[in-house]
Design an enzyme around this catalytic site. Structure first.
Site, mmCIF file in Angstrom:
data_model
loop_
_atom_site.group_PDB
_atom_site.id
_atom_site.type_symbol
_atom_site.label_atom_id
_atom_site.label_comp_id
_atom_site.label_asym_id
_atom_site.label_seq_id
_atom_site.Cartn_x
_atom_site.Cartn_y
_atom_site.Cartn_z
ATOM 1 N N SER A 1 39.639 -3.802 96.374
ATOM 2 C CA SER A 1 40.788 -3.324 97.143
ATOM 3 C C SER A 1 40.512 -1.945 97.724
ATOM 4 O O SER A 1 41.271 -1.460 98.560
ATOM 5 C CB SER A 1 42.040 -3.267 96.266
ATOM 6 O OG SER A 1 41.888 -2.344 95.223
ATOM 7 N N HIS B 1 48.732 3.629 95.140
ATOM 8 C CA HIS B 1 47.731 2.704 95.681
ATOM 9 C C HIS B 1 47.801 2.611 97.200
ATOM 10 O O HIS B 1 46.774 2.666 97.892
ATOM 11 C CB HIS B 1 47.899 1.317 95.057
ATOM 12 C CG HIS B 1 46.702 0.444 95.233
ATOM 13 N ND1 HIS B 1 46.542 -0.414 96.300
ATOM 14 C CD2 HIS B 1 45.589 0.302 94.471
ATOM 15 C CE1 HIS B 1 45.387 -1.055 96.185
ATOM 16 N NE2 HIS B 1 44.790 -0.638 95.084
ATOM 17 N N ASP C 1 51.165 -2.740 101.174
ATOM 18 C CA ASP C 1 50.812 -2.195 99.865
ATOM 19 C C ASP C 1 52.064 -1.622 99.203
ATOM 20 O O ASP C 1 53.145 -2.221 99.299
ATOM 21 C CB ASP C 1 49.711 -1.145 100.017
ATOM 22 C CG ASP C 1 48.721 -1.200 98.870
ATOM 23 O OD1 ASP C 1 49.083 -0.734 97.770
ATOM 24 O OD2 ASP C 1 47.606 -1.709 99.073
#
Length: 1032
Positions: free
Chosen positions: A402, A236, A205
């Site tokens: 996600s 994120h 990520d």
């Protein structure tokens, strides 16, 4: 002597005369040879090798063997540089020698292939929290095409995109969103001491900060980007890690003791390159990760270096979990790599167990047009308003698949820790973990299998399965039940019947016994009773199962003796799988997989109720730049949803079934179906070319066999296509559309025998017919149509490049001209209806639907039922619409169309989605088939006409014959031609070919008879001469 030679020239004259009397039938121009358009600038290329070695050894290998200049080795300085690698990165200079240099490298013995180093870009959060994809306002953002990822949402009511219903989550969310772990009963396993200990979790990520207070076990952080930081500056990666292993009471993770390995593979600009992923994947293999979460995805499943490296990841016993995508509620929007069978693909649901509107859904589109997609996602998990960790401290909520993906990754980490560390590699692998998840999942009552997979993840049920797990193989889904609606959609919406195209069901084989397995003999169908013998199943399957998974496709047909049968057929399919013995074992591991079937069968429907959908001539992205059908859509410029009846046209399928029609799919050329079986051939949004044999057959099918033809086209304008091209800074090449919304030049070739052609306008506007308000969105116009047909025209604006000047004049006060968009005409025994726009049938970007129009068109094409509004005398064409052929839209000559086409440069052959009797042939009336086998107790009804059988002409309702009008061609009257509206087109009917054919046959027979007489006389002379010589 003179008399004996006279018949020979006479016979030749008769034969030539007969040929000259045959009617002129125009043949389409052959597809042009298309030139490649790649216009690459300097770019990095991935050179993949057939073995692992040190990077410097690969470099030395290339430097010693590549003689051409124009390339250089690119050093990669990252944590994987100390390990052997299977690829190298080289920069190849732009210029005419580029392709030759790539070919020279690719031909080396240890080189597997050479490909561009694609760049990955994804959307995380827009400035106001909205989803951001790969395209914004028609312009491509940096990076490879990736769809939007997680996003923040306001609370309150959410309105679904496909209905007027609303769902209120506010009250439930406030009570439970911070306790997502409790929704799965994670505390039950925590109390047993299972908290994710000794589990190595790789998070691919945006990174994580080293001293983040929410994590107790950050083992390693690595950076694979070109930025000099290990920290997460977007939030994120931190959020994903928090869902998996966070310890804050407000946003607890599932496995707080899991060892976190943070792989920073995205820059702050959300860009990544394939080479970064390949290095990071290799490092994950070398450091023996247990689980890997990849909350990214995109439509490009043909990026082979990436896809094949994912296979290698799972082959090395790393369990990969990935988000299925945020492109819902549209169908056919599965993201890669979650759509791979060896990866656990995760969809999203809300706290009320409804499929989240954003969650992408199946089927997979790899297999289209010749096969049928697999069931994906594998499972679903909560993905709306999930709480997770912020960049530095505190918690926040995000939504998206996600977010659902790390929920499942956290569950997987917890389940891995249940198995003693010494036994994990014996029991746990990507297949066994997927078996535990799908077999333990809770099936939801509303969604179908292509929306929810096996259902909602159930942690405790999967825990019970793993506790007593023994390595075995299984099939997913394990049941296909036509009575289980809506879960078994689309199969439960349409029963089987004799004479239909094969119904294909594509299941996945999960082999928990080993990374490689083999199918031991063909699968076997075991019917439960005698009626089950009416079902014929052919199988396509993976003979070698690697890594961990394979496929099993059932091609199901009801035999002809079952044409009158109504009822259910039950039974099961078994397939034996074996794997090599594990360490310490002497015998191979073996397992028998079972797929249970419960199928509905009805008598064969009447011809007028059967529709055939042409899938074969559809082209989608990838591999080519196939542009969207509506140019008003600026943020999704690619046509990548499959264009299948069960993906973005699924609402059309449901509507047709509700209207009493039976719809079948053809993934082979038009020569591979028997026209006598169908009322209408339906052509919607097609981009490919046509074989000449297809054009000839369709002409005869419509004119002589009474097949109806309904066409929905789309825009096509070369100037607009040229303007739509863009330079992709990632592939360092120009992307240019291969065709328009539809391939109008190819459609015009197909429709030429009927005197019909489309133009190159791009029309937009609203119109009303019979009280139905409709939107014409980037449709085309009709420029040729025969006299006697019915044509509807409306005033629209032309938004094509060539229409720009006209639009300027219109803005000055001029009136818009009417453009023909809908035409209906009777041709010989059949009927043809054409419409210039398909967006009103495509659920992807539909503004208003035109199902009402489709129904009326099918009434006409299948049953010659004429709607008074469509066939008003005011729209009848007393004169034909006509333009010269040289004014019709032309093909692009700067595109190598053969790279994307199933026709250009390919062989015409009927594939395994056509009727069994024509598999491997060129189609009906072109090759001979065998006889049908009869089962005891059932009459034989021959439904497979064509080939070697007599075709029955199905009578259709026709207008009454009328007196012949003055001026009608006398040639149209001989041999009893029926009188109809005159058509300005060549019409192929028996009266045109029967008489010349008789003359031709007579001439040929006469020629051979006189030739034989002459030969006999020569032999007599020779014999008598020999006797005279003997007497001397």
């Amino acid at each position: 002597m003179t008399a004996s030679r006279a018949p020979l020239p006479l016979a030749l004259l008769l034969a030539l005369l007969s040929v000259s009397l045959l009617p002129f039938i125009p043949t389409p121009q052959p597809p042009q040879t298309l030139a490649p358009t790649a216009n690459h600038a300097g770019a990095n290329h991935i050179v993949r090798f057939t073995r692992y070695d040190r990077a410097e050894d690969h470099r030395s290998y290339l430097e010693a063997r590549v003689r051409s200049p124009g390339w250089r080795w690119v050093e990669r300085r990252n944590p994987a540089s100390g390990y052997p690698t299977d690829f190298g990165l080289v920069s190849i200079e732009e210029g005419p020698a580029r392709e030759g240099l790539i070919g020279e490298i690719g031909r080396l013995g240890l080189v597997k292939d050479v490909s561009l180093d694609l760049s990955y870009g994804r959307g995380l959060l827009g400035e106001s929290g909205e989803r951001v994809g790969a395209f914004v306002d028609g312009m491509k953002r940096p990076g490879k095409i990736f769809t939007s990822m997680s996003f923040s949402e306001g609370e309150g009511e959410y309105y679904t995109a496909i209905s007027n219903s609303s769902i209120s989550w506010r009250r439930h969310l406030l009570a439970s969103r911070s306790q997502v772990t409790s929704m799965f009963g994670a505390s039950t396993l925590w109390e047993k001491g299972y908290t994710g200990k000794k589990v190595k979790m790789a998070i691919f990520d945006t990174g994580i900060r080293a001293d983040h207070p929410h994590f107790r076990n950050i083992k390693e952080r690595t950076n694979w980007t070109n930025e000099d930081t290990l920290n997460d500056n977007l939030g994120h990666g931190t959020f994903v890690a928090g869902v998996i292993a966070g310890v804050d009471a407000e946003c607890l993770g599932f496995a707080p003791d899991t060892e976190i390995y943070a792989f920073r593979v995205f820059t702050d600009a959300q860009v990544s390159y394939t080479s970064w992923f390949l290095d990071a994947f290799n490092y994950a293999i070398a450091t023996k990760m247990d689980v890997l979460n990849l909350s990214i995805g995109g439509p490009d499943y043909l990026d082979l270096p990436f896809v094949e490296k994912v296979w290698e990841i799972t082959a090395n016993n790393i369990i990969m979990v990935s988000a299925i995508g945020n492109d819902g509620p549209l169908y056919g929007t599965l993201n890669n790599p979650a759509d791979q069978s060896d990866v656990i693909g995760v969809g999203g649901i809300d706290y009320s167990d409804h499929i989240a509107s954003f969650s992408s859904r199946g089927m997979s589109t790899w297999e289209i047009p010749h096969g049928y997609g697999r069931v994906k996602p594998d499972v679903v998990a909560y993905g709306r308003e999930i709480m997770g960790s912020k960049i530095s401290t505190g918690c926040k909520s995000l939504s998206g698949t996600s977010v659902a993906s790390p929920v499942v990754a956290g569950v997987v980490c917890l389940l891995v820790s249940v198995i003693p560390e010494s036994k994990r590699k014996e029991i746990l692998n990507p297949a066994s973990m997927k078996q535990a998840l799908v077999e333990g999942a809770a099936k939801l009552s509303g969604p179908n299998m292509y929306e929810q997979g096996a259902g909602r993840v159930a942690l405790l049920e999967s825990y019970e399965i793993l506790k007593s797990y023994q390595p075995r193989a299984s099939i997913f889904p394990s049941v296909l039940d036509f009575s289980d609606c809506p879960y078994s959609w689309p199969f439960c919406r349409q029963p089987l019947y004799a004479g239909a195209m094969p119904v294909i069901f594509n299941a996945t084989i999960l082999n928990g016994m080993g990374v490689i397995g083999y199918v031991d003999g063909p699968p076997i169908w075991h019917p439960s009773d005698e009626e089950g013998n009416l079902l014929s199943i052919h199988f396509s399957y993976s003979q070698v199962i690697w890594p961990w998974t394979g496929y099993l496709a059932l091609h199901m047909q009801i035999k002809e003796e079952g044409a009158q049968y109504s009822g259910e057929i039950e039974g099961n399919v078994t397939v034996k799988v074996y794997s090599p013995p594990s360490q310490g074992e002497k015998s191979p591991r073996s397992s028998t997989c079972v797929l249970q079937l419960r199928l509905k069968v009805v008598p064969t429907p009447p011809r007028s109720k059967r529709i055939l959908w042409d899938q074969f001539h559809s082209i989608k992205y990838p591999p080519g730049y196939i542009p969207r059908d509506s140019l008003d859509v600026r943020n999704d410029i690619l046509d990548w949803h499959g264009d299948h009846l069960h993906t973005n046209f699924h609402l059309v399928f449901n509507m047709l079934r509700d209207s009493g029609y039976y719809v079948e799919t053809l993934g082979s050329p038009l020569t591979c179906f028997d026209a006598h079986q169908y009322g209408t051939l339906l052509l919607v949004d097609l981009e490919d070319e046509y074989f000449e044999e297809e054009i000839e057959k369709l002409r005869g099918d419509v004119i002589n066999s009474g097949l109806g033809l309904a066409v929905f086209a789309d825009w096509y304008n070369v100037d607009t296509m040229v303007k739509m091209r863009f330079f992709d800074d990632n592939t360092r090449s120009w992307w240019t559309p291969v065709t328009g919304g539809a391939n109008v030049p190819a459609l015009n070739d197909l429709l030429a025998p009927f005197g019909i052609a489309f133009g190159d306008k791009i029309l937009n506007g609203d119109f009303s017919m019979d009280g139905e308000q409709s939107r014409y969105a980037s449709g085309t116009d009709i420029v040729k149509f025969p006299r006697g047909g019915y044509v509807h025209s409306f005033p629209f604006q032309d938004s094509s490049e060539s229409g720009a000047t006209q639009n300027v004049l219109l803005s000055a006060g001029m009136t818009k001209a009417d453009s023909p968009i809908l035409g209906l005409v009777e041709v010989g025994q059949g009927q043809v209806a054409v419409y210039g726009d398909s967006n009103c049938l495509d659920s992807s970007h539909m503004v208003t639907n035109c199902y009402w129009l489709l129904r009326k068109m099918l009434d006409f094409t299948s049953g010659n039922i004429r709607d008074p509004m469509l066939f008003s005398p005011s729209v009848k064409q007393d004169n034909p619409l006509y333009i010269d052929d040289n004014q019709l839209p032309s093909r692009r000559t700067d595109v190598n169309f053969s790279s994307y086409s199933s026709v250009v440069g390919k062989e015409l052959i009927c594939r395994r989605d056509s009727r069994f009797e024509v598999w491997g042939t060129k189609g009906y009336n072109l090759q001979v088939r065998g006889r049908n086998r009869r089962l005891p107790g059932y009459p034989v009804i021959d439904l497979g006409r064509g080939l070697n059988s007599t075709a029955e002409v199905f009578p259709k309702t026709r207008p009454k014959s009328r007196e012949k009008r003055k001026g009608d061609s006398s040639g149209n009257g001989y041999l009893g031609l029926f009188y109809r509206d005159e058509l300005d087109m060549p019409v192929l009917v028996p009266s045109h070919w029967l008489a010349p054919a008789v003359i031709a046959v007579a001439g040929i027979l006469l020629f051979f008879s006189f030739w034989r007489i002459r030969q006999k006389r020569r032999r007599r002379r020779k014999g008598s001469g020999s006797v005279r010589m003997a007497n001397l």
